[in-house]
Design a protein around this motif. Structure first.
Motif, mmCIF file in Angstrom:
data_model
loop_
_atom_site.group_PDB
_atom_site.id
_atom_site.type_symbol
_atom_site.label_atom_id
_atom_site.label_comp_id
_atom_site.label_asym_id
_atom_site.label_seq_id
_atom_site.Cartn_x
_atom_site.Cartn_y
_atom_site.Cartn_z
ATOM 1 N N LEU A 1 0.846 -1.201 0.000
ATOM 2 C CA LEU A 1 0.000 0.000 0.000
ATOM 3 C C LEU A 1 0.880 1.250 0.000
ATOM 4 C CD1 LEU A 1 -2.897 1.143 0.200
ATOM 5 C CD2 LEU A 1 -2.702 0.965 2.684
ATOM 6 N N LYS A 2 1.915 1.241 0.839
ATOM 7 C CA LYS A 2 2.785 2.402 0.986
ATOM 8 C C LYS A 2 3.658 2.619 -0.261
ATOM 9 C CE LYS A 2 6.550 3.907 4.078
ATOM 10 N NZ LYS A 2 7.845 3.480 3.545
ATOM 11 N N ASP A 3 4.350 1.561 -0.684
ATOM 12 C CA ASP A 3 5.350 1.717 -1.743
ATOM 13 C C ASP A 3 4.739 1.725 -3.146
ATOM 14 O OD1 ASP A 3 7.185 1.735 0.262
ATOM 15 O OD2 ASP A 3 7.812 -0.356 0.014
ATOM 16 N N GLU A 4 3.715 0.867 -3.351
ATOM 17 C CA GLU A 4 3.192 0.701 -4.716
ATOM 18 C C GLU A 4 1.781 1.242 -4.885
ATOM 19 O OE1 GLU A 4 3.895 -3.443 -6.102
ATOM 20 O OE2 GLU A 4 4.902 -3.640 -4.167
ATOM 21 N N GLY A 5 1.146 1.656 -3.759
ATOM 22 C CA GLY A 5 -0.228 2.150 -3.852
ATOM 23 C C GLY A 5 -1.210 1.059 -4.252
ATOM 24 N N LYS A 6 -0.950 -0.159 -3.784
ATOM 25 C CA LYS A 6 -1.797 -1.296 -4.166
ATOM 26 C C LYS A 6 -2.516 -1.885 -2.953
ATOM 27 C CE LYS A 6 0.714 -3.050 -8.171
ATOM 28 N NZ LYS A 6 1.705 -4.042 -8.614
ATOM 29 N N ILE A 7 -3.745 -2.362 -3.192
ATOM 30 C CA ILE A 7 -4.472 -3.140 -2.183
ATOM 31 C C ILE A 7 -4.320 -4.603 -2.578
ATOM 32 C CG2 ILE A 7 -6.761 -3.684 -1.243
ATOM 33 C CD1 ILE A 7 -7.488 -0.718 -1.665
ATOM 34 N N LEU A 8 -3.700 -5.392 -1.702
ATOM 35 C CA LEU A 8 -3.413 -6.788 -2.041
ATOM 36 C C LEU A 8 -4.447 -7.736 -1.444
ATOM 37 C CD1 LEU A 8 0.476 -7.196 -1.768
ATOM 38 C CD2 LEU A 8 -0.919 -6.596 -3.767
ATOM 39 N N ALA A 9 -4.703 -8.794 -2.217
ATOM 40 C CA ALA A 9 -5.598 -9.873 -1.796
ATOM 41 C C ALA A 9 -4.796 -11.157 -1.716
ATOM 42 C CB ALA A 9 -6.721 -10.037 -2.820
ATOM 43 N N SER A 10 -5.283 -12.123 -0.964
ATOM 44 C CA SER A 10 -4.718 -13.476 -1.034
ATOM 45 C C SER A 10 -5.865 -14.455 -1.275
ATOM 46 C CB SER A 10 -3.917 -13.827 0.220
ATOM 47 O OG SER A 10 -4.712 -13.745 1.375
ATOM 48 N N VAL B 1 -9.059 6.574 -2.511
ATOM 49 C CA VAL B 1 -8.249 7.767 -2.734
ATOM 50 C C VAL B 1 -7.044 7.656 -1.802
ATOM 51 C CG1 VAL B 1 -8.190 10.277 -2.668
ATOM 52 C CG2 VAL B 1 -10.337 9.087 -3.242
ATOM 53 N N LEU B 2 -5.857 7.508 -2.398
ATOM 54 C CA LEU B 2 -4.654 7.318 -1.584
ATOM 55 C C LEU B 2 -3.981 8.657 -1.302
ATOM 56 C CD1 LEU B 2 -2.985 4.181 -3.226
ATOM 57 C CD2 LEU B 2 -4.821 4.301 -1.543
ATOM 58 N N LYS B 3 -3.257 8.705 -0.207
ATOM 59 C CA LYS B 3 -2.391 9.854 0.046
ATOM 60 C C LYS B 3 -1.251 9.823 -0.964
ATOM 61 C CE LYS B 3 -2.940 10.252 5.074
ATOM 62 N NZ LYS B 3 -2.310 9.891 6.354
ATOM 63 N N PRO B 4 -0.627 10.977 -1.264
ATOM 64 C CA PRO B 4 0.552 10.951 -2.134
ATOM 65 C C PRO B 4 1.618 10.032 -1.531
ATOM 66 C CG PRO B 4 -0.055 13.221 -1.563
ATOM 67 C CD PRO B 4 -0.931 12.322 -0.765
ATOM 68 N N GLN B 5 2.415 9.419 -2.398
ATOM 69 C CA GLN B 5 3.348 8.378 -1.945
ATOM 70 C C GLN B 5 4.242 8.824 -0.800
ATOM 71 O OE1 GLN B 5 6.898 6.955 -3.276
ATOM 72 N NE2 GLN B 5 6.384 5.361 -1.787
ATOM 73 N N LYS B 6 4.750 10.071 -0.858
ATOM 74 C CA LYS B 6 5.712 10.438 0.196
ATOM 75 C C LYS B 6 5.052 10.728 1.536
ATOM 76 C CE LYS B 6 6.539 15.222 -1.447
ATOM 77 N NZ LYS B 6 5.680 15.212 -2.663
ATOM 78 N N ARG C 1 2.751 8.606 2.672
ATOM 79 C CA ARG C 1 2.244 7.317 3.164
ATOM 80 C C ARG C 1 3.227 6.697 4.152
ATOM 81 N NH1 ARG C 1 0.245 6.421 -2.559
ATOM 82 N NH2 ARG C 1 1.886 4.881 -2.944
ATOM 83 N N SER C 2 2.672 6.062 5.173
ATOM 84 C CA SER C 2 3.527 5.540 6.242
ATOM 85 C C SER C 2 3.359 4.043 6.456
ATOM 86 C CB SER C 2 3.206 6.273 7.546
ATOM 87 O OG SER C 2 1.845 6.034 7.890
#
Ligand SMILES: [Zn+2]
Lengths: 386, 154
Positions: B37-46, B132-137, B139-140
């Motif tokens: 989520l932080k580095d790639e702005g992705k929501i991951l599923a398994s 809607v994501l925060k800008p990458q820098k 994100r924590s």
């Protein structure tokens, strides 16, 4: 019919919105003394084991179980505290007797809600710390989300939810233990302040202080001690996935499973026909409808219509929360399931006074631990006169 | 609501509080989910092939069959509005000046609880909603890296 374990004594103290005169120990003591007198037992001599339900954060004391023996007559005896609803405590006491090791066991639950200065925050800390708590949302949001999806899928209406409040708070007018009895209209409820829309503030039970103690005995001992035993015909409990991300939002599969477990033990095939009344979860008004459906009292989406036809009124075909429920009586936090059990015992003994339902033999009690949990328990009681 | 009032003659009470501070370990799956989520702005599923069940947020075991889950997928940033509420009180129970719109956005067989940026009147169960994501820098590596969800056509 299951005649292994009976309730032979009940006692209570409270129930009041606030009890500033007494400590929680004195609340417990008052309920215990009443229950022991009702059962005709000497706690120091006759009661072999004690179970209490309590939650450290609710009590404001770590390792709270250390503080329960004295006021129950349980010092230097077998005693333990579990974190669960009162019905989980009742199930534990029931199992202790079924082991054959104990003949007489007491179970206690209480609420000293008026002492809790930060109840919403305590409940908030039950949210998942990583996924949910960072959003800093009041936990009532979980009920708002559930109600919205339940209405969407079941076709139940806002009017039907409001009618649960009208019924229960009206029922409470006949119950001297009730703090929130009132004559309201559905309009009053729907025009009340919103909480987590579509959920309104008046559709949410308000906490009260009180304590409930119940004395259980083996069949053999009950025959010796009691001339009005109420039998525990079945007990079930179940948890769903607690995670908000993977739970069901419109149905209560954990209530359904808990009920099936209790029905199986009690030999109940069709609860509508075989059970005479129920005291069930109404922490939020919609929960009464949703729970009735999960309990198999009616099909999914039918409870609201049956309610409007009067089926669940005290004189209806299947009285539900004739005591006034948690909406009318007040919510006793961890002791809520024991409050419902107390009401069922009084009904089955014919001692419910002005709200006595005529000709009752089998009662159903169900409880839920509240938001954000998926934790439920169900008990079937029988007076064996049927 | 009630005629019962506080007893002014009642004995007094001691006031105290219970400070609790904890670290809440993300765990192996949480670490991977929040890093993506932080580095790639992705929501991951398994995904559990045995149960044909897709977990969002991704977890590394299946709560249905208890298998270890090794198939991770990108769930995208658009989910479906499963349910929503308008919340009128804050975390402590005090009235909010402005009520907050909260939703459960379903992804796969799971989903995400979050704040919604929308007009309550335009919301409909089943409508697509995008994160809607925060800008990458900024994100924590937390759920707050998602600022909110919005209707897709907003
Ligand atoms: Zn699986």
């Amino acid at each position: 019919m299951n005649k292994e374990v009976a309730i032979i004594g009940v006692g209570w103290s409270g129930f009041h919105p606030s009890t500033p005169e007494v400590s929680y120990k004195e609340l417990m003591y008052a309920a215990a003394v009443r229950a022991y007198a009702d059962a005709g037992v000497d706690p120091r001599r006759d009661i072999e084991s004690f179970v209490t339900v309590a939650e450290d954060f609710i009590e404001g004391t770590s390792i709270f179980d250390e503080y329960v023996p004295d006021q129950l007559g349980a010092a230097l005896k077998s005693v333990h505290t579990i974190t669960g609803d009162g019905l989980h405590g009742l199930a534990t006491a029931y199992m202790l007797i079924r082991t054959g090791v104990f003949d007489v066991v007491a179970v206690e639950g209480h609420s000293k809600a008026s002492n809790i200065q930060t109840l919403d925050s305590i409940v908030g800390h039950a949210q998942d710390p990583v996924l949910n708590r960072p959003l800093r949302l009041n936990t009532h949001f979980v009920a708002g989300l559930e109600m919205q999806r339940y209405l969407h899928d079941s076709g139940s209406s806002l009017e039907q939810c409001a009618a649960v409040v009208v019924k229960n708070r009206h029922n409470a007018l006949k119950n001297p233990l009730a703090s929130y009895s009132a004559n309201l209209t559905a309009e009053d409820v729907m025009q009340g302040p919103p909480l987590a829309w579509p959920l309104g503030r008046l559709e949410t039970a308000t906490p009260v202080d009180g304590s409930v103690v119940i004395v259980l005995a083996s069949g053999r001992k009950a025959a010796e001690l009691s001339d009005n035993p109420v039998w525990i015909a079945g007990m079930g409990w179940c948890n769903g996935s607690a995670s908000l991300e993977s739970r069901e939002w419109s149905t209560l599969p954990y209530v359904e499973k808990a009920a099936q477990m209790a029905y199986r033990q009690a030999g109940i095939g069709d609860p509508w026909d075989e059970v005479d009344f129920a005291e069930i979860d109404d922490t939020y008004a919609y929960k009464e409808l949703q729970s009735l459906e999960a309990l198999g009292i009616c099909a999914f989406g039918e409870a609201g219509e049956l309610l409007m036809q009067g089926a669940f009124d005290p004189y209806g075909e299947f009285p539900v929360n004739a005591s006034g429920g948690s909406l009318g009586v007040g919510h006793l936090l961890d002791a809520t399931g024991l409050h419902r059990a107390l009401e069922a015992v009084l009904q089955l003994r014919g001692e419910a006074g002005a709200h006595q339902i005529e000709d009752v033999h089998t009662g159903l009690v169900q409880s839920w631990r509240g938001v954000p949990t998926t934790s439920a328990a169900v008990a079937i009681f029988d007076n064996q006169e049927g | 609501m009630t005629l019962l009032e506080r007893d002014r003659e009642a004995p007094s009470a001691w006031k105290g509080s219970l400070p609790v501070t904890s670290r809440y370990t993300y765990g192996l799956a949480g670490e991977r989910f929040f890093r993506a989520l932080k580095d790639e702005g992705k929501i991951l599923a398994s995904y559990c092939p045995k149960c044909d069940h897709t977990y969002v947020p991704a977890v590394n075991f299946c709560e249905r069959c208890l298998s270890e889950l090794t198939e991770w997928q990108d769930a995208g940033l658009v989910g479906v509005l499963h349910t929503y509420t308008l919340l009128f009180v804050d975390f402590e129970g005090q009235p909010l000046d402005e009520p907050e719109l909260i939703g459960f956005i379903s992804f796969g067989d799971g989903g995400i609880i979050h704040k919604l940026d929308a007009n309550p009147d335009e919301l409909e169960i089943g409508m697509p909603m995008k994160a809607v994501l925060k800008p990458q820098k900024e994100r924590s590596g937390s759920i707050l890296d998602i600022r909110c969800f919005q209707p897709v056509n907003k």
